[in-house]
Design an enzyme around this catalytic site. Structure first.
Site, PDB file in Angstrom:
ATOM      1  N   SER A   1       5.423  -6.840   3.385  1.00 56.11           N
ATOM      2  CA  SER A   1       6.169  -7.215   4.507  1.00 56.11           C
ATOM      3  C   SER A   1       6.750  -8.461   4.619  1.00 56.11           C
ATOM      4  O   SER A   1       6.426  -9.460   3.758  1.00 56.11           O
ATOM      5  CB  SER A   1       4.758  -7.352   5.781  1.00 56.11           C
ATOM      6  OG  SER A   1       4.060  -8.255   5.281  1.00 56.11           O
TER       7      SER A   1
ATOM      8  N   GLU B   1      -4.947  -3.655  -2.014  1.00 55.29           N
ATOM      9  CA  GLU B   1      -6.291  -3.318  -1.998  1.00 55.29           C
ATOM     10  C   GLU B   1      -6.889  -1.973  -1.172  1.00 55.29           C
ATOM     11  O   GLU B   1      -7.937  -1.653  -1.095  1.00 55.29           O
ATOM     12  CB  GLU B   1      -7.282  -4.419  -1.492  1.00 55.29           C
ATOM     13  CG  GLU B   1      -7.089  -4.898   0.039  1.00 55.29           C
ATOM     14  CD  GLU B   1      -5.579  -5.709   0.249  1.00 55.29           C
ATOM     15  OE1 GLU B   1      -4.674  -5.217  -0.538  1.00 55.29           O
ATOM     16  OE2 GLU B   1      -5.769  -6.676   1.244  1.00 55.29           O
ATOM     17  N   ARG B   2      -5.672  -1.606  -0.373  1.00 50.42           N
ATOM     18  CA  ARG B   2      -6.045  -0.377   0.266  1.00 50.42           C
ATOM     19  C   ARG B   2      -5.927   0.808  -0.649  1.00 50.42           C
ATOM     20  O   ARG B   2      -6.900   1.898  -0.247  1.00 50.42           O
ATOM     21  CB  ARG B   2      -4.943  -0.168   1.516  1.00 50.42           C
ATOM     22  CG  ARG B   2      -5.482  -1.366   2.598  1.00 50.42           C
ATOM     23  CD  ARG B   2      -4.486  -1.402   3.753  1.00 50.42           C
ATOM     24  NE  ARG B   2      -3.428  -2.245   3.626  1.00 50.42           N
ATOM     25  CZ  ARG B   2      -2.404  -2.367   4.583  1.00 50.42           C
ATOM     26  NH1 ARG B   2      -2.327  -1.599   5.515  1.00 50.42           N
ATOM     27  NH2 ARG B   2      -1.511  -3.411   4.423  1.00 50.42           N
TER      28      ARG B   2
ATOM     29  N   GLU C   1       8.960  -4.195  13.217  1.00 53.48           N
ATOM     30  CA  GLU C   1       8.769  -3.150  12.186  1.00 53.48           C
ATOM     31  C   GLU C   1       7.551  -2.437  12.476  1.00 53.48           C
ATOM     32  O   GLU C   1       6.424  -2.929  12.347  1.00 53.48           O
ATOM     33  CB  GLU C   1       8.957  -3.634  10.617  1.00 53.48           C
ATOM     34  CG  GLU C   1       8.549  -2.416   9.707  1.00 53.48           C
ATOM     35  CD  GLU C   1       8.185  -2.940   8.219  1.00 53.48           C
ATOM     36  OE1 GLU C   1       7.609  -3.867   7.999  1.00 53.48           O
ATOM     37  OE2 GLU C   1       9.025  -2.301   7.280  1.00 53.48           O
TER      38      GLU C   1
ATOM     39  N   LYS D   1      -1.201  -7.163  -9.061  1.00 52.65           N
ATOM     40  CA  LYS D   1      -2.160  -7.232  -7.899  1.00 52.65           C
ATOM     41  C   LYS D   1      -1.564  -6.184  -6.985  1.00 52.65           C
ATOM     42  O   LYS D   1      -1.070  -6.354  -6.296  1.00 52.65           O
ATOM     43  CB  LYS D   1      -1.963  -8.607  -7.325  1.00 52.65           C
ATOM     44  CG  LYS D   1      -3.373  -9.227  -6.821  1.00 52.65           C
ATOM     45  CD  LYS D   1      -3.821  -8.262  -5.733  1.00 52.65           C
ATOM     46  CE  LYS D   1      -3.099  -8.389  -4.388  1.00 52.65           C
ATOM     47  NZ  LYS D   1      -3.417  -7.333  -3.407  1.00 52.65           N
TER      48      LYS D   1
ATOM     49  N   PHE E   1       0.641  -1.103  -0.104  1.00 53.68           N
ATOM     50  CA  PHE E   1       0.060  -0.108   0.067  1.00 53.68           C
ATOM     51  C   PHE E   1       0.767   1.262   0.025  1.00 53.68           C
ATOM     52  O   PHE E   1       0.491   2.395  -0.305  1.00 53.68           O
ATOM     53  CB  PHE E   1      -0.897   0.019   1.314  1.00 53.68           C
ATOM     54  CG  PHE E   1      -0.390   0.501   2.727  1.00 53.68           C
ATOM     55  CD1 PHE E   1      -0.191   1.722   2.659  1.00 53.68           C
ATOM     56  CD2 PHE E   1       0.360  -0.423   3.338  1.00 53.68           C
ATOM     57  CE1 PHE E   1       0.431   2.029   3.863  1.00 53.68           C
ATOM     58  CE2 PHE E   1       0.956  -0.031   4.575  1.00 53.68           C
ATOM     59  CZ  PHE E   1       0.991   1.195   4.735  1.00 53.68           C
TER      60      PHE E   1
ATOM     61  N   CYS F   1       9.372   1.843   3.278  1.00 49.68           N
ATOM     62  CA  CYS F   1      10.291   0.761   3.540  1.00 49.68           C
ATOM     63  C   CYS F   1      11.641   1.124   3.843  1.00 49.68           C
ATOM     64  O   CYS F   1      12.454   0.351   4.374  1.00 49.68           O
ATOM     65  CB  CYS F   1      10.306  -0.207   2.686  1.00 49.68           C
ATOM     66  SG  CYS F   1      11.022   0.424   1.055  1.00 49.68           S
TER      67      CYS F   1
HETATM   68  P1  NAD Z   1       1.473  -6.576   3.016  1.00 55.91           P
HETATM   69  O1  NAD Z   1       2.493  -7.542   3.185  1.00 55.91           O
HETATM   70  O2  NAD Z   1       0.372  -6.768   4.116  1.00 55.91           O
HETATM   71  O3  NAD Z   1       0.949  -6.509   1.453  1.00 55.91           O
HETATM   72  C1  NAD Z   1       1.747  -6.738   0.342  1.00 55.91           C
HETATM   73  C2  NAD Z   1       0.685  -7.418  -0.646  1.00 55.91           C
HETATM   74  O4  NAD Z   1       0.541  -8.593  -0.131  1.00 55.91           O
HETATM   75  C3  NAD Z   1      -0.614  -6.711  -0.888  1.00 55.91           C
HETATM   76  O5  NAD Z   1      -0.806  -6.700  -2.119  1.00 55.91           O
HETATM   77  C4  NAD Z   1      -1.573  -7.504  -0.149  1.00 55.91           C
HETATM   78  O6  NAD Z   1      -2.771  -7.855  -0.646  1.00 55.91           O
HETATM   79  C5  NAD Z   1      -1.005  -8.927  -0.177  1.00 55.91           C
HETATM   80  N1  NAD Z   1      -1.047  -9.821   1.038  1.00 55.91           N
HETATM   81  C6  NAD Z   1      -1.336  -9.324   2.372  1.00 55.91           C
HETATM   82  N2  NAD Z   1      -1.583 -10.558   2.978  1.00 55.91           N
HETATM   83  C7  NAD Z   1      -1.191 -11.612   2.296  1.00 55.91           C
HETATM   84  C8  NAD Z   1      -1.496 -12.858   2.543  1.00 55.91           C
HETATM   85  N3  NAD Z   1      -1.853 -13.361   3.745  1.00 55.91           N
HETATM   86  N4  NAD Z   1      -1.303 -13.729   1.363  1.00 55.91           N
HETATM   87  C9  NAD Z   1      -1.028 -13.257   0.201  1.00 55.91           C
HETATM   88  N5  NAD Z   1      -0.955 -11.905  -0.154  1.00 55.91           N
HETATM   89  C10 NAD Z   1      -1.063 -11.128   0.759  1.00 55.91           C
HETATM   90  O7  NAD Z   1       2.276  -5.212   2.891  1.00 55.91           O
HETATM   91  P2  NAD Z   1       1.578  -3.779   2.972  1.00 55.91           P
HETATM   92  O8  NAD Z   1       1.281  -3.548   4.400  1.00 55.91           O
HETATM   93  O9  NAD Z   1       0.740  -3.588   1.926  1.00 55.91           O
HETATM   94  O10 NAD Z   1       2.813  -2.696   3.004  1.00 55.91           O
HETATM   95  C11 NAD Z   1       3.939  -2.518   4.074  1.00 55.91           C
HETATM   96  C12 NAD Z   1       5.060  -3.406   3.991  1.00 55.91           C
HETATM   97  O11 NAD Z   1       5.691  -3.552   3.129  1.00 55.91           O
HETATM   98  C13 NAD Z   1       6.101  -3.193   5.098  1.00 55.91           C
HETATM   99  O12 NAD Z   1       6.666  -4.349   5.772  1.00 55.91           O
HETATM  100  C14 NAD Z   1       7.150  -2.352   4.094  1.00 55.91           C
HETATM  101  O13 NAD Z   1       8.390  -2.397   4.876  1.00 55.91           O
HETATM  102  C15 NAD Z   1       7.194  -3.324   3.059  1.00 55.91           C
HETATM  103  N6  NAD Z   1       7.880  -2.750   2.067  1.00 55.91           N
HETATM  104  C16 NAD Z   1       9.039  -3.034   1.588  1.00 55.91           C
HETATM  105  C17 NAD Z   1       9.435  -2.564   0.323  1.00 55.91           C
HETATM  106  C18 NAD Z   1      10.866  -3.046   0.118  1.00 55.91           C
HETATM  107  O14 NAD Z   1      11.403  -2.566  -1.059  1.00 55.91           O
HETATM  108  N7  NAD Z   1      11.507  -3.962   0.770  1.00 55.91           N
HETATM  109  C19 NAD Z   1       8.772  -1.278  -0.345  1.00 55.91           C
HETATM  110  C20 NAD Z   1       7.713  -1.017   0.072  1.00 55.91           C
HETATM  111  C21 NAD Z   1       7.026  -1.600   1.066  1.00 55.91           C
END
Ligand code: NAD
Length: 497
Positions: A226, A176-177, A382, A173, A149, A281
């Site tokens: 994450s 969704e937020r 985090e 994909k 998101f 991130c």
């Molecule tokens: P998230 O892991 O909750 O979601 C990321 C994606 O995975 C979304 O599209 C979501 O719909 C999907 N998803 C969520 N739960 C899932 C599940 N149980 N099974 C399959 N798919 C699932 O992350 P977020 O809250 O959207 O974003 C924040 C996180 O992303 C933080 O941990 C941040 O550090 C990380 N991030 C990392 C980088 C990097 O380059 N390393 C960059 C941006 C964000």
């Protein structure tokens, strides 16, 4: 109420929407739209569209593919303020920050415009008698991106411009937020001349993701999000024979040596810790103060925090917006409570935000903790919010040890005026992206972005040369024109003579 639909085969999906989720304006707390949540059949429709578009797109000349990227670049440039406004409306980040995100994504599109140069292979004449050898790189096929998101425009742009320019077709994909940015970009790509089905968007959650991860037609998956989900994506995707790069979470440290310019370090850490409400991130969430640095920095930080303007992102005078959802706000506030309970010193308490007219928005003001120790929850986890922890250490070696003991290794920074110390740090530190007097060292599009350890699963970073590598397969040709001199059966292994 508006429903944000999937984008499949060059337009909104004609399939009935079975399930939706709410999309909020985080500054007001109001539901502003519904987003369609894909079923496995919706994902199948998107993959089918991508598979149908693949043969013609992969055969399109390099010039044609690059021209679509040039046209897309022009459209994005012209309409980037609109795109940034969509980010503010659904993510909450302030307008200037949203525009910064779009600009950094645009740089990857610009990099993708140069793909004909990047896809050049190698050629060796006479590797054996009258034999030439050359290498080429070809598209993987249908590839997918699953994105978080916090950068709804830029992170997908780390992926699809290169994937498309390399001749793949794509299924995105997004989170969704804040789903609207993906559809906006899909429309611009279509306007830029991208054929229907080459770029598709499916909205949704785990249901959609799981179908992508197991679909036999999907050849590669790029993920950013994450760490627990990144690991799951890597394990599941690779178990189903896919190429996977899965970027995870972070806990980025900024080491401040006692000789640093403290005013400069204070300015830098405020921007890096509280920009985008800490939902980056590459945000700095831990400041490692060496020697007496903490005592000198804390008054400077308090002074700066007091002046920060927090409020809705569409007011250009605000510097920090709300968190993305009520659930995330509650989680971050919970961490602040835990930090107090575990004995860290809450120097600045942002838990009572009072934003007039936005009482139902998801706001938290900046929080600053001093005397945080590695055993505390606020250090280990985090938080992904506007919460900065200061850990005090006596020496450079202790600072380095702390960085190395952390499970994450996305970004790190050192602030010092000592070139020798900075060079020693850049050489020794085991982290993927390093800043020297630069707090958020996000690599430019022509370098690759990625962390180490629990911040990345897979061996390829995103964009830059590694991105081109990820979205292509190598092939090496060994060729000889028929020549009567080489007649005759030979059962020996081919070797040079
Ligand atoms: P998230 O892991 O909750 O979601 C990321 C994606 O995975 C979304 O599209 C979501 O719909 C999907 N998803 C969520 N739960 C899932 C599940 N149980 N099974 C399959 N798919 C699932 O992350 P977020 O809250 O959207 O974003 C924040 C996180 O992303 C933080 O941990 C941040 O550090 C990380 N991030 C990392 C980088 C990097 O380059 N390393 C960059 C941006 C964000």
């Amino acid at each position: 109420m508006r429903t944000i639909n999937h984008w499949i085969g060059g337009g909104p999906s004609p399939r009935a929407v079975e399930r939706t989720a709410d999309v909020f304006n985080p500054a007001t707390g109001e539901v502003t739209a519904k987003v369609a949540m894909a079923t496995p059949a919706d994902v199948d429709a998107a993959v089918d569209a991508a598979a149908a578009a693949l043969p013609a797109w992969r055969e399109a000349s390099l010039a044609k593919r690059a021209r679509v990227m040039f046209a897309y670049r022009e459209l994005l440039e012209r309409r980037k303020v609109e795109l940034a406004a969509l980010l503010t409306a659904e993510h909450g980040k302030v307008a200037a920050d949203a525009l910064g995100e779009v600009n950094r994504g645009l740089e990857v599109v610009e990099f993708a415009c140069g793909l004909p140069q990047l896809l050049k292979g190698e050629f060796s004449e006479n590797v054996s008698s009258d034999v030439d050898s050359y290498s080429i790189r070809q598209p993987v096929g249908v590839v997918a991106g699953i994105t978080p998101f916090n950068f709804p425009a830029m992170v997908p742009m780390w992926m699809y411009p290169l994937a498309l320019a390399c001749g793949n077709t794509f299924v995105l994909k997004p989170s969704e937020r804040d789903p609207s940015a993906a559809n906006f970009c899909a429309e611009l790509l279509a306007e830029a001349g991208l054929p229907p089905g080459v770029f598709n968007v499916v909205h949704g959650d785990k249901v959609a993701v799981d179908r992508i991860l197991t679909h036999p037609e999907v050849g590669a998956v790029s993920f950013v999000g994450s760490t627990p989900i990144a690991k799951y994506i890597y394990d599941t995707g690779t178990a189903h024979g896919k190429r996977v790069q899965a970027l995870g979470g972070a806990k980025n440290h900024m080491v401040v040596l006692p000789d640093a310019d403290m005013e400069l370090a204070a300015d830098a850490v405020i921007g890096a810790a509280y920009g985008s409400a800490g939902e980056r991130c590459m945000a700095i969430s831990v400041m490692v103060a060496v020697g007496d640095a903490a005592d000198r920095l804390i008054p400077l930080l308090k002074e700066r925090i007091a002046k920060l303007k927090v409020g809705p992102g569409d007011d250009p005078s605000n510097e920090m917006g709300p968190l993305v959802t009520r659930a995330h706000l509650d989680k971050v506030r919970g961490y602040v409570d835990t930090g107090v309970a575990e004995g860290a010193e809450l120097v600045v308490d942002g838990r009572d935000p009072k934003i007039p007219g936005h009482e139902r928005g998801f706001f938290l003001r900046p929080c600053l903790f001093d005397r945080v120790t590695p055993s505390m929850t606020i250090y280990a986890d985090e938080i992904f919010g506007p919460v900065l922890s200061i850990v005090r250490v006596a020496t450079y070696d202790a600072a380095l040890e702390l960085v190395h003991a952390n499970q994450y290794a996305n970004g790190v920074a050192i602030f010092t005026n000592d070139g020798g110390a900075a060079r020693k740090f850049q050489h020794e530190v085991r982290v993927g992206m390093v800043g020297i007097n630069v707090p958020i060292p996000v690599p430019m599009a022509y370098y690759s972005f990625g962390g180490w350890k629990a911040s990345l699963f897979g061996d390829t970073h995103v964009h830059g040369k590694e991105g081109v590598h990820f979205y292509t397969r190598g092939k090496v040709v060994t060729a000889r024109w028929p020549d009567p001199r080489f007649r005759g059966v030979d059962l020996g292994f081919p070797q040079n003579r």
